[in-house]
Design an enzyme around this catalytic site. Structure first.
Site, PDB file in Angstrom:
ATOM      1  N   ASP A 177      -6.464   5.092  -3.403  1.00 50.78           N
ATOM      2  CA  ASP A 177      -5.729   3.908  -2.464  1.00 50.78           C
ATOM      3  C   ASP A 177      -6.135   4.498  -0.766  1.00 50.78           C
ATOM      4  OD1 ASP A 177      -4.123   2.157  -1.203  1.00 50.78           O
ATOM      5  OD2 ASP A 177      -2.314   3.276  -1.768  1.00 50.78           O
ATOM      6  N   ASP A 220      -8.473  -2.575  -1.810  1.00 54.75           N
ATOM      7  CA  ASP A 220      -8.194  -1.141  -1.184  1.00 54.75           C
ATOM      8  C   ASP A 220      -7.743  -0.243  -2.490  1.00 54.75           C
ATOM      9  OD1 ASP A 220      -5.688  -2.047  -1.127  1.00 54.75           O
ATOM     10  OD2 ASP A 220      -4.989  -0.671   0.366  1.00 54.75           O
ATOM     11  N   GLU A 221      -7.681  -0.494  -3.652  1.00 57.43           N
ATOM     12  CA  GLU A 221      -7.128   0.484  -4.752  1.00 57.43           C
ATOM     13  C   GLU A 221      -8.133   0.361  -5.947  1.00 57.43           C
ATOM     14  OE1 GLU A 221      -2.681   0.197  -5.205  1.00 57.43           O
ATOM     15  OE2 GLU A 221      -3.136  -1.676  -4.369  1.00 57.43           O
TER      16      GLU A 221
END
Lengths: 85, 428
Positions: free
Chosen positions: B17, B119-120
Site C-alpha cells: 500500500d 495504490d494497493e
C-alpha cells in the site's frame, strides 16, 4: 519549490543498441541569445524511474570560458525532451 | 498401499500500500523535476481547485495530518487549521503511471499479483520462501527497492490471507513492514477501534456502537444472533473479518465484474433551471453510455442522484422496460426521473448511474417503439469510434456548441481508467 531546470535544443546520436549519447546543445542565456555548448566528456549515465517517469540522467563535462564545468542533462523518455539542470 | 499426504502449505499473502499515494507520487515527480522541497516533509495536500468548487482534500502529507487535516474535508477548513498549507492539483495520468511502474516492479519478483486499487497490490508469496527466503526479509527488500527506484514509500502487510495482510499494512505508517499471523490477531488486531476494520464504514460503526461494540475484538466475540438480527447476512462477513477469516484468492488481472456504472459532477455554479440541468445530465449520460458500450454492457436500471446547495443528497431510480445501451434511450429515462424528483431548489451536484448486465445482442421490441433502434445503435457506434480516435470532444451534440458545458462530463480521464485503476474497491 521552483525547479531549476531549462529546456534545451539537443543534438545527440542514437546507436544500434538504442544507446543515446548527447553531443551538443543550444540554449538561451539571460540576454536571450542563443549559445551552443559542446559536451566534452560523458562521466555517468543512469536511469531514474521516480514516480514511474523514466528519465535518463547524464553527468557531463563542458567547457565554457576556458573552464571545465560539470553539468547534468536529463532526457525524459515519455516526452522526448531534453533538460539542463 | 502408500498414502501420500498432501502437504498443506500455509498461505502467505502480502499487501503493498503506497503511503498517502497521490501526495507521495506528486512529491516524487516534483523531486525528479528538480524541486528542492519534498512535499511529504511539509504540510501539503492534493486537492481540487476552489474555483471549480471541488475543493476537498484528496490526500495529505504526514505533517499536514498533525494539524488535524483529514482526507475529504473542505480546503478552506484545512487552510484554517494550517495557513501555510500547500495545495497541489491532482494529476491522474501521473498516478496511473506510478501504479503501472509499481506493478511492473512487483512483477519482477512475484508472478501472482493483483491490483486491488490504484495504490494497493496483493501479492501471493505462498511457496516462494525457497527462492526468496523469509517473507519478512523479502518484504523489506521490496519496500526498499520501491523507495530507491521509484522514490515513494510503501507499507507492506503480511498475513495468511488477503484480509489479514491488508489489516497488517494499516497498522502503523509510513514505510513499514508488519505481520499479522493468525496467532497475532488477538494482540494486534483486536484492540483497534472497529472502524479500522475493512468493510466497516461510518454507518456500520454507528450501528455497532449502539450495540456497545467499540473494538474489533468485541465484534469478533459478539453474539452471532444479535449481529444477524441487526445486519442480516452482512453480520457473517464482518464477524469473520474481525476474526481474520477470509479465503479469496489473489486473482491475477481478473476483476470482479462491475454491477453498475455511474458518473457525477460537482458544478461550478448552482444550477437553478431545468434546461441547464438537462444539459449537464445529458453530458453525464454521454459518458455513462460510452462506458456501458465500451464494456459491451446493457443498462437495466437508471438512477439520477442530486445534491442541493445545502449539501442534502437524494436519488431516484427506475427499471427500464428492456435493457438498452443507446444514449438517447437512457437520457429519456434520466429526464423523466429528474422531472419527478427535483423539487426546484438550487443544485450543486448531479449524477447519473446505470445498473448493467452483459449485452446479449438481443433487444426486446415494444409496440410503442416508433424509431428504428438499429439506426441509433449504428449512430452510437460511429460516435464512439470517432471519440476513441480523436478524443471525447471531437464530436458533440448541438446543444453543447455554446461551449458553456462540457459535452462529455465526469470521470478522471480515459474511459478504461475507472475499470483498471479504481481508487477504492469493496471486494477483496
Amino acid at each position: 519549490m521552483k525547479p531549476t531546470r531549462k529546456s534545451i535544443f539537443m543534438i545527440a546520436y542514437f546507436d544500434f543498441e538504442g544507446n543515446i549519447t548527447p553531443v551538443k546543445f543550444k540554449l538561451f542565456n539571460e540576454e536571450q541569445e542563443k549559445i551552443t555548448i559542446k559536451i566534452e566528456r560523458l562521466i555517468k549515465k543512469e536511469l531514474n524511474k521516480f514516480a514511474g517517469n523514466n528519465m535518463l540522467i547524464y553527468t557531463c563535462e563542458i567547457c565554457t570560458d576556458n573552464t571545465i564545468k560539470l553539468i547534468e542533462l536529463r532526457y525524459e523518455l515519455d516526452t522526448c525532451r531534453w533538460y539542463l539542470y | 498401499m502408500i498414502h501420500i499426504k498432501p502437504k498443506i502449505t500455509k498461505k502467505i499473502i502480502m499487501h503493498i500500500d503506497v503511503n498517502s499515494a497521490f501526495l507521495s507520487w506528486q512529491a516524487a515527480y516534483e523531486l525528479q523535476k528538480g524541486s528542492t522541497v519534498d512535499l511529504r516533509s511539509i504540510p501539503s495536500v492534493v486537492g481540487g481547485s476552489k474555483e471549480d468548487r471541488r475543493g476537498i482534500v484528496l490526500a495529505k502529507s504526514i505533517s499536514a495530518k498533525s494539524y488535524g487535516i483529514i482526507t475529504g474535508e473542505a480546503l478552506w477548513k484545512s487552510r484554517q487549521k494550517c495557513p501555510d498549507l500547500i495545495v497541489v492539483p491532482p494529476n491522474y495520468q501521473l498516478y496511473k503511471k506510478c501504479s503501472k511502474a509499481l506493478g511492473e516492479l512487483l512483477q519482477q519478483y512475484i508472478p501472482n499479483i493483483q491490483r486491488f486499487s490504484i495504490d494497493e497490490f496483493f501479492v501471493d508469496y505462498t511457496g516462494m520462501e525457497k527462492d526468496y527466503g523469509n517473507p519478512v526479509s523479502m518484504a523489506y527488500t521490496i519496500k526498499d527497492k520501491i523507495k530507491n527506484e521509484l522514490g515513494f514509500t510503501v507499507n507492506v502487510g503480511i498475513g495468511s490471507n488477503k484480509l489479514t495482510a491488508k489489516m497488517a499494512g494499516e497498522l502503523k505508517k509510513p514505510d513499514m513492514v508488519h505481520t499479522l499471523w493468525p496467532d497475532e490477531i488477538k494482540s494486534k488486531l483486536w484492540p483497534l477501534p472497529v472502524r479500522g476494520l475493512y468493510m466497516v464504514g461510518r454507518q456500520t460503526e454507528k450501528k455497532l456502537k449502539e450495540l456497545n461494540i467499540y473494538t474489533i475484538g468485541e465484534l469478533a466475540v459478539a453474539d452471532e444472533e444479535l449481529l444477524k438480527y441487526r445486519f442480516k447476512s452482512y453480520a457473517n462477513l464482518i464477524r469473520s473479518y474481525a476474526n481474520g477469516i477470509e479465503s479469496s484468492e489473489v486473482q491475477r488481472e481478473s476483476k470482479m465484474p462491475a454491477k453498475g456504472i455511474g458518473n457525477s459532477s460537482t458544478i461550478k455554479f448552482d444550477v437553478e433551471d431545468a434546461d441547464t440541468a438537462y444539459k449537464i445530465l445529458l453530458s453525464l449520460t454521454e459518458s455513462v453510455a460510452l462506458r456501458i458500450r465500451a464494456g459491451d454492457y446493457c443498462c437495466t436500471v437508471v438512477s439520477v442522484s442530486l445534491k442541493n446547495s445545502e449539501l442534502k443528497s437524494y436519488s431516484h431510480q427506475r427499471k427500464l422496460f428492456s435493457p438498452t445501451n443507446i444514449t438517447n434511450d437512457i437520457f429519456i429515462t434520466v429526464k423523466e426521473l429528474f422531472d419527478e424528483c427535483w423539487g426546484g431548489e438550487k443544485l450543486r451536484q448531479l449524477g447519473v448511474r446505470a445498473c448493467i448486465v452483459k449485452n446479449d445482442g438481443y433487444n426486446q421490441l415494444s409496440i410503442f417503439d416508433i424509431q428504428d433502434k438499429g439506426k441509433e445503435h449504428k449512430l452510437d457506434q460511429v460516435v464512439d469510434s470517432i471519440r476513441e480516435k480523436y478524443g471525447k470532444t471531437s464530436i458533440m451534440r448541438g446543444v453543447f456548441a455554446d461551449n458553456e458545458h462540457k459535452p462529455v462530463l465526469g470521470g478522471t480521464g480515459d474511459i478504461e481508467d475507472a475499470a483498471d485503476y479504481p481508487s477504492i474497491s469493496g471486494n477483496l
